[in-house]
Design an enzyme around this catalytic site. Structure first.
Site, PDB file in Angstrom:
ATOM      1  CE  LYS A  48      42.943  41.506  42.141  1.00  0.00           C
ATOM      2  NZ  LYS A  48      43.280  39.937  41.646  1.00  0.00           N
ATOM      3  CG  HIS A 103      46.406  43.499  33.026  1.00  0.00           C
ATOM      4  ND1 HIS A 103      44.961  43.578  33.238  1.00  0.00           N
ATOM      5  CD2 HIS A 103      47.155  42.584  33.956  1.00  0.00           C
ATOM      6  CE1 HIS A 103      44.907  42.511  34.248  1.00  0.00           C
ATOM      7  NE2 HIS A 103      45.939  41.823  34.548  1.00  0.00           N
ATOM      8  CB  SER A 133      40.221  44.045  44.044  1.00  0.00           C
ATOM      9  OG  SER A 133      40.436  42.936  43.587  1.00  0.00           O
TER      10      SER A 133
END
Length: 291
Positions: A48, A103, A133
């Protein structure tokens, strides 16, 4: 192995929680054995924090502004995640210089990454906005459990009981990676504020001599409105059993500072004290105030 935690069923991998659907034992092994090339470019983000933006910007910068890939290839195939099972299926279709996203914290990168000259663009986002988010994403992503109240989710987030672990661990791992001129740090906020200038920074870092016209064409195509309207980029092609955009659209607002609509003063003080404590003694400072 799959384990049950307070915010969903996860795949546990070296102490990290990962969503099980897109990550298998095979995909994680594939990532570890992945042969990184010197010309590869990785967009690295904590979830995010602008990943989808990087999947849009990188192919356009690397291709000199050719819109074909972003208009004809869905984003998870054009710039695949290193750790997801899709990579093995599309890796042979990627043309050099290849763009990938991940990530992963630095310590999870494959050995071939460390010995390569591959470049990294690390996008930092204000953690208060990351939390907001993530909160909405947990509501619409079927593979994550309902986040509960904002207060409850904040504790889960600060504890690192979320996919890919603690935000502070992620930032520390890449800030301390000592990659020299192989890494560019850019913030989500500066991209929101002046996208052409950010694209120019990325272009210069990747040694792409792009004209102002091309920079502005890329920025126009990578505006939140353009991406939201592009089925290849907005995740509308993702089956509803994975993400229910009726609950919350995947590309929700694309702004900086939405946290102001969600935090009360107690939450703000709690959040600041935890993050500050975890970054104590680090030799870098955050680009925004946590107040």
């Amino acid at each position: 192995e799959e384990i049950k935690a307070s915010c969903g069923t996860f795949r546990s991998y070296r102490g990290l929680f990962l969503p099980p659907g897109a990550h298998t034992a095979e995909s994680l092994e594939f990532a570890q054995n992945f042969s990184v090339e010197d010309s590869d470019v990785f967009g690295v983000t904590y979830p995010k924090s602008g990943t989808i933006w990087m999947q849009e910007i990188l192919p356009l910068v690397l291709s000199g502004g050719d819109l074909t890939p972003v208009q004809t290839v869905v984003n998870w195939d054009r710039v695949p995640w290193l750790e997801e099972k899709r990579l093995a299926q599309v890796v042979d279709k990627l043309v050099s210089p290849r763009a990938l996203v991940t990530h992963f914290q630095y310590s999870f990168m494959p050995p071939s990454f460390r010995t390569s000259k591959a470049k990294v663009i690390y996008v930092l986002r204000n953690p208060k906005d990351v939390l907001v988010s993530s909160y909405y994403f947990h509501q619409m992503a079927a593979f994550l459990e309902d986040p509960g109240t904002f207060d409850e989710f904040m504790e889960i987030f600060l504890d690192g009981r979320v996919v890919f672990g603690k935000w502070t661990d992620h930032v520390k791992s890449w800030k301390n990676a000592e990659l020299g001129d192989r890494i560019l740090f850019i913030t989500y906020e500066e991209m929101v504020q002046d996208l052409p200038a950010s694209i120019r920074r990325i272009s210069d870092f990747l040694r792409r001599n792009l004209s102002e016209d091309v920079i502005h064409k890329i920025a126009e195509n990578c505006s939140f409105q353009s991406m939201k309207a592009n089925a290849m980029s907005n995740f509308s092609l993702c089956p509803k059993e994975y993400m229910d955009s009726d609950k919350s659209p995947f590309l929700r607002k694309g702004i900086a500072g939405d946290w102001k609509n969600h935090f009360n003063s107690e939450q703000l003080a709690r959040f600041k004290s935890v993050i500050t404590k975890e970054l104590e003694g680090e030799n870098f400072s955050l680009p925004w105030s946590l107040d």
